[in-house]
Design a protein around this motif. Structure first.
Motif, PDB file in Angstrom:
ATOM      1  N   UNK A  82      -2.644  -0.399  -2.309  1.00 47.48           N
ATOM      2  CA  UNK A  82      -1.357  -0.449  -2.999  1.00 47.48           C
ATOM      3  C   UNK A  82      -0.542  -1.690  -2.641  1.00 47.48           C
ATOM      4  N   UNK A  83      -1.078  -2.578  -1.820  1.00 50.59           N
ATOM      5  CA  UNK A  83      -0.281  -3.680  -1.283  1.00 50.59           C
ATOM      6  C   UNK A  83       0.302  -4.566  -2.383  1.00 50.59           C
ATOM      7  N   UNK A  84      -0.496  -4.888  -3.393  1.00 46.60           N
ATOM      8  CA  UNK A  84       0.014  -5.742  -4.468  1.00 46.60           C
ATOM      9  C   UNK A  84       1.139  -5.033  -5.235  1.00 46.60           C
ATOM     10  N   UNK A  85       0.981  -3.733  -5.464  1.00 47.03           N
ATOM     11  CA  UNK A  85       1.996  -2.969  -6.196  1.00 47.03           C
ATOM     12  C   UNK A  85       3.294  -2.851  -5.397  1.00 47.03           C
ATOM     13  N   UNK A  86       3.174  -2.702  -4.082  1.00 46.38           N
ATOM     14  CA  UNK A  86       4.378  -2.598  -3.255  1.00 46.38           C
ATOM     15  C   UNK A  86       5.147  -3.918  -3.289  1.00 46.38           C
ATOM     16  N   UNK A  87       4.423  -5.043  -3.297  1.00 51.19           N
ATOM     17  CA  UNK A  87       5.085  -6.344  -3.411  1.00 51.19           C
ATOM     18  C   UNK A  87       5.899  -6.422  -4.697  1.00 51.19           C
ATOM     19  N   UNK A  88       5.338  -5.915  -5.792  1.00 50.02           N
ATOM     20  CA  UNK A  88       6.063  -5.915  -7.072  1.00 50.02           C
ATOM     21  C   UNK A  88       7.261  -4.969  -7.025  1.00 50.02           C
ATOM     22  N   UNK A  89       7.111  -3.823  -6.363  1.00 50.53           N
ATOM     23  CA  UNK A  89       8.217  -2.868  -6.284  1.00 50.53           C
ATOM     24  C   UNK A  89       9.397  -3.442  -5.520  1.00 50.53           C
ATOM     25  N   UNK A  90       9.145  -4.341  -4.588  1.00 53.75           N
ATOM     26  CA  UNK A  90      10.238  -4.953  -3.838  1.00 53.75           C
ATOM     27  C   UNK A  90      11.160  -5.762  -4.751  1.00 53.75           C
ATOM     28  N   UNK A  91      10.653  -6.175  -5.904  1.00 53.16           N
ATOM     29  CA  UNK A  91      11.471  -6.921  -6.862  1.00 53.16           C
ATOM     30  C   UNK A  91      12.330  -6.005  -7.723  1.00 53.16           C
ATOM     31  N   UNK A  92      12.116  -4.702  -7.613  1.00 49.94           N
ATOM     32  CA  UNK A  92      12.882  -3.746  -8.400  1.00 49.94           C
ATOM     33  C   UNK A  92      11.977  -2.940  -9.314  1.00 49.94           C
ATOM     34  N   UNK A  93      12.381  -1.709  -9.619  1.00 48.77           N
ATOM     35  CA  UNK A  93      11.578  -0.846 -10.480  1.00 48.77           C
ATOM     36  C   UNK A  93      11.420  -1.425 -11.880  1.00 48.77           C
ATOM     37  N   UNK A  94      12.476  -2.037 -12.386  1.00 43.81           N
ATOM     38  CA  UNK A  94      12.403  -2.583 -13.745  1.00 43.81           C
ATOM     39  C   UNK A  94      11.381  -3.710 -13.836  1.00 43.81           C
TER      40      UNK A  94
ATOM     41  N   UNK B 254       3.244  -1.597 -14.207  1.00 43.31           N
ATOM     42  CA  UNK B 254       2.995  -0.618 -13.159  1.00 43.31           C
ATOM     43  C   UNK B 254       3.586   0.743 -13.509  1.00 43.31           C
ATOM     44  N   UNK B 255       2.906   1.771 -13.028  1.00 42.73           N
ATOM     45  CA  UNK B 255       3.444   3.130 -13.100  1.00 42.73           C
ATOM     46  C   UNK B 255       4.152   3.382 -11.760  1.00 42.73           C
ATOM     47  N   UNK B 256       5.426   3.086 -11.715  1.00 46.41           N
ATOM     48  CA  UNK B 256       6.156   3.050 -10.442  1.00 46.41           C
ATOM     49  C   UNK B 256       6.194   4.408  -9.759  1.00 46.41           C
ATOM     50  N   UNK B 257       6.338   5.466 -10.528  1.00 46.59           N
ATOM     51  CA  UNK B 257       6.408   6.793  -9.900  1.00 46.59           C
ATOM     52  C   UNK B 257       5.094   7.141  -9.217  1.00 46.59           C
ATOM     53  N   UNK B 258       3.968   6.826  -9.858  1.00 43.20           N
ATOM     54  CA  UNK B 258       2.665   7.084  -9.243  1.00 43.20           C
ATOM     55  C   UNK B 258       2.488   6.236  -7.990  1.00 43.20           C
ATOM     56  N   UNK B 259       2.893   4.977  -8.069  1.00 45.74           N
ATOM     57  CA  UNK B 259       2.768   4.094  -6.908  1.00 45.74           C
ATOM     58  C   UNK B 259       3.579   4.615  -5.727  1.00 45.74           C
TER      59      UNK B 259
END
Length: 332
Positions: free
Chosen positions: A212-224, A231-236
């Motif tokens: 999940x490391x790549x997805x977490x990096x994207x989440x740090x930029x915000x859910x939007x 990305x499916x943020x809730x699943x991540x």
């Protein structure tokens, strides 16, 4: 700050080498003085001597347990800081350690459980319930569940669960005698059987985190932004929370509620490698193992032949760092 891929790989290799040296040094130190060459000889030429038995049955499991627990706590803290975008997040501050400890003490108080292997399963349940409770309460009310709200709710839940834990220990002296050293955070008496039992959970948690490391990096930029990237943020977030529960539950099962590793290590790593979680997580795992190994060595030699619980040593370093972060966050 390291930037190039080559420099990052070289830095990770150096940290891994330091971890290996730390394992040897940890096996070397203890109440009984055993030379470094005797430590190496215990692996190369096992002859059943007293020193060989001490190295193989006591010190090796303890050193491996320290490295494992440090890696679990550091990776769990890094994930929580990334998901919540909260620099104060870690398994202890957000109540996960308190939940796991409360569950273990309840098992001892009600059922008389004394097996460390049973503690593992109970700790997982307690960690999951505490995490669900914190996120559930934090999401109630108006506005977005911001970092400070989550930290406040986590502190409140941790205080509540800790008060229940204290009440059970006061009511039952037998429970206190059974578990008091474990509650302070300790690696004394851990064996390879316990490490083998929790290793599937640790491996699952670490592999899930790295995936999940790549997805977490994207989440740090915000859910939007993450949603815009497909990305499916809730699943991540759900999978990342599962990884945190597996890692924090495993760590508490082995060493008890050791605090501040998950807070301090990710910040130190982020300062060196930047904000890419593809590097933050592996660096956190290795550096977390190094830090807890060092803390355990200090715990054993500071008041030799007596021993300080390793949770006390980590608190002496982590508490001032937490105060610094809280003050800097308040100024922002």
């Amino acid at each position: 700050m390291l930037r190039s891929r080559y420099a990052l790989l070289l830095g990770l290799a150096v940290c891994t080498a330091v971890l290996a040296v730390g394992l040897v040094v940890s096996i070397h130190f203890g109440a009984s003085r055993i030379g470094v060459m005797d430590v190496l000889r215990a692996f190369a030429d096992h002859d059943g001597s007293r020193d060989d038995l001490i190295v193989r049955t006591i010190r090796v499991p303890r050193a491996l347990g320290a490295a494992l627990v440090g890696a679990c706590l550091a990776v769990a803290g890094a994930i929580m800081q990334g998901l919540t975008r909260n620099p104060l997040a870690d398994p202890g501050i957000l109540g996960i350690n308190a939940g796991a400890a409360f569950a273990v003490v309840t098992a001892v108080f009600v059922f008389g459980t004394t097996s460390l292997s049973t503690y593992a399963l109970v700790a997982f349940v307690g960690a999951a319930v505490a995490a669900t409770l914190v996120y559930g309460i934090g999401s109630v009310g108006r506005g977005e569940m911001g970092p400070m709200r989550l930290a406040i709710v986590g502190a409140a839940v941790a205080a509540l669960l800790s008060s229940f834990t204290t009440a059970m220990l006061i009511l039952s002296e037998q429970t206190l005698d059974t578990i008091r050293f474990w509650l302070a955070g300790s690696l004394l008496g851990r064996d390879l059987a316990l490490l083998q039992q929790i290793s599937p959970y640790v491996c699952a948690g670490l592999l899930l985190a790295l995936a999940l490391s790549r997805r977490i990096t994207a989440l740090m930029l915000g859910d939007d932004v993450a949603t815009g990237l497909g990305q499916r943020t809730r699943l991540t977030k759900s999978l990342a929370a599962l990884s945190v529960v597996l890692l924090a539950g495993s760590a508490v099962a082995v060493a008890g509620p050791v605090g501040f590793i998950g807070l301090v290590v990710p910040h130190a790593v982020r300062f060196v490698v930047g904000l890419d979680y593809r590097w933050i997580l592996p660096y956190s795992a290795v550096v977390g193992g190094i830090v807890l190994l060092g803390a355990d060595i200090v715990s054993r030699v500071a008041l030799r032949p007596q021993e300080i619980p390793v949770g006390v040593t980590t608190a002496l370093v982590g508490a001032p760092f937490f105060i610094y972060l809280a003050r800097s966050r308040a100024r922002q």
